[in-house]
Every structure is written in structure tokens, then in C-alpha cells.
Design an enzyme around this catalytic site. Structure first.
Site, PDB file in Angstrom:
ATOM      1  N   ASP A   8       0.867  -1.176   0.000  1.00  0.00           N
ATOM      2  CA  ASP A   8       0.000   0.000   0.000  1.00  0.00           C
ATOM      3  C   ASP A   8       0.909   1.234   0.000  1.00  0.00           C
ATOM      4  O   ASP A   8       2.135   1.127  -0.168  1.00  0.00           O
ATOM      5  CB  ASP A   8      -1.000  -0.036   1.175  1.00  0.00           C
ATOM      6  CG  ASP A   8      -0.340   0.181   2.534  1.00  0.00           C
ATOM      7  OD1 ASP A   8       0.909   0.301   2.603  1.00  0.00           O
ATOM      8  OD2 ASP A   8      -1.075   0.236   3.540  1.00  0.00           O
ATOM      9  N   CYS A  65       3.032  -3.266   4.104  1.00  0.00           N
ATOM     10  CA  CYS A  65       2.169  -2.148   4.495  1.00  0.00           C
ATOM     11  C   CYS A  65       2.861  -1.459   5.676  1.00  0.00           C
ATOM     12  O   CYS A  65       4.043  -1.710   5.920  1.00  0.00           O
ATOM     13  CB  CYS A  65       0.735  -2.600   4.795  1.00  0.00           C
ATOM     14  SG  CYS A  65       0.536  -3.727   6.172  1.00  0.00           S
ATOM     15  N   THR A  67       2.509  -1.621   9.120  1.00  0.00           N
ATOM     16  CA  THR A  67       2.934  -2.541  10.177  1.00  0.00           C
ATOM     17  C   THR A  67       3.178  -3.950   9.664  1.00  0.00           C
ATOM     18  O   THR A  67       3.799  -4.768  10.361  1.00  0.00           O
ATOM     19  CB  THR A  67       1.836  -2.653  11.247  1.00  0.00           C
ATOM     20  OG1 THR A  67       0.635  -3.101  10.595  1.00  0.00           O
ATOM     21  CG2 THR A  67       1.586  -1.321  11.936  1.00  0.00           C
ATOM     22  N   HIS A  98      10.281 -23.941   8.789  1.00  0.00           N
ATOM     23  CA  HIS A  98       9.248 -24.640   9.558  1.00  0.00           C
ATOM     24  C   HIS A  98       7.849 -24.532   8.956  1.00  0.00           C
ATOM     25  O   HIS A  98       7.058 -25.464   9.082  1.00  0.00           O
ATOM     26  CB  HIS A  98       9.194 -24.082  10.990  1.00  0.00           C
ATOM     27  CG  HIS A  98      10.366 -24.478  11.821  1.00  0.00           C
ATOM     28  ND1 HIS A  98      10.374 -24.386  13.201  1.00  0.00           N
ATOM     29  CD2 HIS A  98      11.595 -24.974  11.478  1.00  0.00           C
ATOM     30  CE1 HIS A  98      11.545 -24.802  13.677  1.00  0.00           C
ATOM     31  NE2 HIS A  98      12.307 -25.156  12.645  1.00  0.00           N
ATOM     32  N   HIS A 133       7.832 -30.931   9.960  1.00  0.00           N
ATOM     33  CA  HIS A 133       7.205 -29.649   9.585  1.00  0.00           C
ATOM     34  C   HIS A 133       6.232 -29.837   8.423  1.00  0.00           C
ATOM     35  O   HIS A 133       5.212 -29.157   8.350  1.00  0.00           O
ATOM     36  CB  HIS A 133       8.276 -28.618   9.250  1.00  0.00           C
ATOM     37  CG  HIS A 133       9.252 -28.404  10.365  1.00  0.00           C
ATOM     38  ND1 HIS A 133       8.871 -27.899  11.590  1.00  0.00           N
ATOM     39  CD2 HIS A 133      10.583 -28.688  10.462  1.00  0.00           C
ATOM     40  CE1 HIS A 133       9.927 -27.852  12.386  1.00  0.00           C
ATOM     41  NE2 HIS A 133      10.978 -28.323  11.728  1.00  0.00           N
TER      42      HIS A 133
HETATM   43  C1  RB5 Z   1      -2.092   2.631   6.492  1.00  0.00           C
HETATM   44  O1  RB5 Z   1      -2.139   3.845   7.173  1.00  0.00           O
HETATM   45  C2  RB5 Z   1      -1.867   1.490   7.466  1.00  0.00           C
HETATM   46  O2  RB5 Z   1      -3.012   1.273   8.221  1.00  0.00           O
HETATM   47  C3  RB5 Z   1      -1.481   0.237   6.716  1.00  0.00           C
HETATM   48  O3  RB5 Z   1      -0.328   0.480   5.980  1.00  0.00           O
HETATM   49  C4  RB5 Z   1      -1.157  -0.993   7.549  1.00  0.00           C
HETATM   50  O4  RB5 Z   1      -0.254  -0.706   8.548  1.00  0.00           O
HETATM   51  C5  RB5 Z   1      -2.303  -1.762   8.026  1.00  0.00           C
HETATM   52  O5  RB5 Z   1      -2.179  -2.795   8.700  1.00  0.00           O
END
Ligand code: RB5
Length: 150
Positions: A8, A65, A67, A98, A133
Site C-alpha cells: 500500500d 504495508c 505494520t 518450519h 514440519h
Molecule cells: C495505512 O495507514 C496502514 O493502516 C497500513 O499500511 C497498515 O499498517 C495496516 O495494517
């Protein structure tokens, strides 16, 4: 090796950097978007990439993304996709040995570009260990097919 890669807006810069890294290693990078830092919804990228991995249109996938959590949730809803959110090389290595993970997920707001390259390298260079595994991963596949939990 053909690698699907997608992000994203939060992961756009890291995606571009990893695309160049993959090419420098002689791999083919198939870009699932996004194409700028303009706000994007991660499921719009994560689902198509995870389906491409599950159907073996690409050999492995990388999703990014902010996180890594949103992309992980999305990718793991696709049967046949085994997405691993890795914040360090040890987790990346074990996700291959694994779990036979076929998608690496990275959090661009959590790790830096150099770490991302190291993690990607280990993920792509590590083989599945098989043995006990394989039995466990087969149980995941059975569960996806509605054939019980082991
Ligand atoms: C975008 O702001 C953020 O929510 C997205 O990149 C991600 O971290 C979602 O899990």
C-alpha cells in the site's frame, strides 16, 4: 525465480527498493502495485498477490504495508497462501524452514530498508526443512479444505 511484490502507500518506497534488489539478483519482480504514495487500501493489493501465489502464477510473494499486520490478515485468508510477517532474519528463516511460508510480509513503518533487504534475502534463500514440519503444514492445508484440524 518470479516474485510477486505489492504494497500500500505506506510500503511504496520499500517496495520500489526491494524491486530493484530483486532485479539485481536476477529475479523477475511482478509488481502488483500500488504505484505511488497516494493513499491505497491494502486489501486491494494483498488479495490479488496472495491469489497469484496460491495459484502458482508466481513462485513467492512479498507484501508490505505500514505494520505488516493488515497485509498478513488479508493474505492468510486466501487458501494456499502462507504469509509470514517477519521483523528480523531469524523469523524469516524459520518461516521458510518450519512453515514453508510462500509470502513474506514486511512492516515499512517498523523496519528500515537495509533490514528489509536482509530479511528478503534470507527468506528467498532458505528452503523448507520438510519432515515433521511437512506434517504440520499438511494439517493447515487439510484445515483449509474443511477436513478437520489434524
Ligand atoms: C495505512 O495507514 C496502514 O493502516 C497500513 O499500511 C497498515 O499498517 C495496516 O495494517
Amino acid at each position: 525465480m518470479k516474485i510477486g511484490i505489492g504494497s500500500d502507500h505506506a510500503g511504496f518506497e520499500m517496495k520500489e527498493s526491494l524491486k530493484a534488489y530483486l532485479c539485481s539478483r536476477g529475479m523477475e519482480a511482478v509488481d502488483f502495485g500500488c504505484q505511488s504514495t497516494e493513499s491505497t487500501d491494502y486489501p486491494d493489493i494483498g488479495y490479488p498477490l496472495a491469489k497469484a501465489v496460491a495459484s502458482k502464477n508466481v513462485d513467492k510473494g512479498i507484501l508490505i504495508c505500514g505494520t505488516g499486520i493488515g497485509m498478513s490478515i488479508v493474505a492468510n485468508k486466501v487458501p494456499g497462501a502462507r504469509a509470514a510477517l517477519a521483523g528480523n532474519v531469524r523469523t524469516a528463516r524459520l518461516s521458510r524452514e518450519h512453515n514453508n511460508a510462500n509470502i513474506l510480509v514486511l512492516g515499512a513503518r517498523v523496519i528500515g530498508l537495509d533490514e528489509a533487504k536482509d530479511i528478503t534475502q534470507v527468506f528467498l534463500d532458505t528452503e523448507f526443512a520438510g519432515g515433521r514440519h511437512a506434517r504440520r503444514v499438511n494439517k493447515i492445508t487439510m484445515g483449509e479444505a474443511g477436513k478437520g484440524e489434524g
